[in-house]
Write a protein that holds these residues in place. Structure first.
Motif, PDB file in Angstrom:
ATOM      1  N   VAL A 183      76.760   9.432 -38.189  1.00 35.00           N
ATOM      2  CA  VAL A 183      75.317   9.186 -38.246  1.00 35.00           C
ATOM      3  C   VAL A 183      74.681   9.248 -36.855  1.00 35.00           C
ATOM      4  CG1 VAL A 183      73.555   7.448 -38.815  1.00 35.00           C
ATOM      5  CG2 VAL A 183      75.445   7.871 -40.385  1.00 35.00           C
ATOM      6  N   CYS A 194      74.267  12.871 -35.876  1.00 34.38           N
ATOM      7  CA  CYS A 194      73.232  13.475 -36.723  1.00 34.38           C
ATOM      8  C   CYS A 194      71.846  13.024 -36.282  1.00 34.38           C
ATOM      9  CB  CYS A 194      73.458  13.110 -38.195  1.00 34.38           C
ATOM     10  SG  CYS A 194      74.855  13.957 -38.970  1.00 34.38           S
ATOM     11  N   SER A 195      71.713  11.738 -35.960  1.00 39.81           N
ATOM     12  CA  SER A 195      70.392  11.225 -35.553  1.00 39.81           C
ATOM     13  C   SER A 195      69.939  11.840 -34.234  1.00 39.81           C
ATOM     14  CB  SER A 195      70.395   9.694 -35.482  1.00 39.81           C
ATOM     15  OG  SER A 195      71.224   9.231 -34.445  1.00 39.81           O
ATOM     16  N   ASP A 216      68.464  15.298 -35.027  1.00 40.49           N
ATOM     17  CA  ASP A 216      67.380  15.291 -36.008  1.00 40.49           C
ATOM     18  C   ASP A 216      66.031  15.552 -35.349  1.00 40.49           C
ATOM     19  OD1 ASP A 216      65.789  14.875 -38.249  1.00 40.49           O
ATOM     20  OD2 ASP A 216      65.857  12.695 -38.040  1.00 40.49           O
ATOM     21  N   ASN A 226      63.593  11.945 -38.987  1.00 39.75           N
ATOM     22  CA  ASN A 226      63.864  11.205 -40.218  1.00 39.75           C
ATOM     23  C   ASN A 226      64.815  10.030 -40.011  1.00 39.75           C
ATOM     24  OD1 ASN A 226      62.156  12.694 -41.871  1.00 39.75           O
ATOM     25  ND2 ASN A 226      63.720  14.238 -42.260  1.00 39.75           N
ATOM     26  N   TYR A 227      65.811  10.195 -39.165  1.00 40.00           N
ATOM     27  CA  TYR A 227      66.730   9.083 -38.921  1.00 40.00           C
ATOM     28  C   TYR A 227      65.989   7.911 -38.278  1.00 40.00           C
ATOM     29  CZ  TYR A 227      70.995  11.518 -40.295  1.00 40.00           C
ATOM     30  OH  TYR A 227      71.968  12.156 -41.023  1.00 40.00           O
ATOM     31  N   GLU A 228      65.146   8.212 -37.307  1.00 37.33           N
ATOM     32  CA  GLU A 228      64.373   7.156 -36.652  1.00 37.33           C
ATOM     33  C   GLU A 228      63.524   6.397 -37.677  1.00 37.33           C
ATOM     34  OE1 GLU A 228      60.807   6.931 -33.411  1.00 37.33           O
ATOM     35  OE2 GLU A 228      62.427   8.357 -33.008  1.00 37.33           O
ATOM     36  N   PHE A 274      65.937   4.291 -39.826  1.00 30.44           N
ATOM     37  CA  PHE A 274      66.430   3.108 -39.092  1.00 30.44           C
ATOM     38  C   PHE A 274      65.367   2.024 -39.011  1.00 30.44           C
ATOM     39  CE2 PHE A 274      69.416   6.138 -36.711  1.00 30.44           C
ATOM     40  CZ  PHE A 274      70.510   5.820 -37.505  1.00 30.44           C
ATOM     41  N   VAL A 294      71.977   6.190 -43.968  1.00 29.95           N
ATOM     42  CA  VAL A 294      71.348   5.001 -43.387  1.00 29.95           C
ATOM     43  C   VAL A 294      71.167   3.941 -44.464  1.00 29.95           C
ATOM     44  CG1 VAL A 294      69.337   4.087 -42.148  1.00 29.95           C
ATOM     45  CG2 VAL A 294      70.205   6.368 -41.588  1.00 29.95           C
TER      46      VAL A 294
END
Length: 173
Positions: free
Chosen positions: A109, A112-113, A116, A120-122, A125, A135
Motif C-alpha cells: 500500500v 502504491c500510495s 497514485d 485517491n490513497y490520500e 487515508f 485501505v
C-alpha cells in the motif's frame, strides 16, 4: 495459439495498466494481431451507471469477464486490467473463461500510495474516500494466480520481461 484472457489483478497503482499496455505492445511487436486490451478504468467508463460499492465492483468485474470471453470466442487474446479484489470473484472468472491466466501484481500500500497521481490513497487515508481497496477494504490474495510479480521490488522493465516470458510460454509461443 489458443484465445486466452490474461487478467492483471492487484491494488490501485500497482502497475496493472502500465504492465498490461507493455504486454500489449510487446505482443503486437511479435506480430500477434489478435490481441485486445481492456483497461479496467476504460471499461468502467464505458459501462457507466456503476459506482464503487461492493455490488457494483462485482458487476463491473463480471462484465469485463463476459467481454473478454466474447472476444476469446472470436479468437482474440484479451488483456484485462482490473483490481478484482475478492478471491471468490477471481475464482468465478477463472471458471467462466476456459483459458485464463492471472497475473497478480504484488505491491504494498505504501508504494502504491506514492505512485497514485490521482490522490485517491490520500483521500482514503483521511476518510474522504470510502470502500478503497487496500485501505478501508481488503484485497484478498489468492493461491490460484498463474504469475505473481512484485512491483514494489522489481522495475517496470523486469516485471514486463517476466510477464512477457510467462505469457509466451503459456501461449506456446
Amino acid at each position: 495459439m489458443l484465445p486466452t484472457t490474461i487478467w492483471f489483478s492487484g491494488l490501485s497503482a500497482s502497475g496493472k495498466t502500465t504492465l498490461s499496455e507493455a504486454l500489449f505492445q510487446n505482443l503486437k511487436e511479435l506480430g500477434l494481431k489478435n490481441v485486445e486490451l481492456l483497461d479496467g478504468e476504460t471499461v468502467r467508463n464505458m459501462l457507466k451507471n456503476y459506482n464503487f460499492d461492493k455490488s457494483s465492483r462485482e458487476k463491473v468485474g463480471i462484465q469485463k469477464a463476459r467481454i473478454a470471453l466474447d472476444l476469446n470466442r472470436k479468437g482474440k487474446i484479451v488483456l484485462v486490467s482490473g483490481i478484482a479484489h475478492k478471491r471468490s470473484w477471481r475464482q468465478e472468472i477463472r471458471q467462466m473463461i476456459d483459458n485464463y491466466f492471472e497475473v497478480y501484481l504484488d505491491c504494498n500500500v505504501e508504494d502504491c500510495s506514492k505512485r497514485d497521481y490521482k490522490g485517491n490513497y490520500e483521500k482514503a487515508f483521511s476518510g474522504k474516500l470510502e470502500n478503497f481497496i487496500g485501505v478501508s477494504e481488503q484485497y484478498e490474495e489468492s493461491d490460484e494466480y498463474d504469475l505473481r510479480v512484485n512491483t514494489s521490488e522489481q522495475s517496470i522493465e523486469e516485471c514486463s520481461k517476466l510477464i512477457l516470458d510467462s505469457v509466451l510460454s503459456h501461449l506456446g509461443y
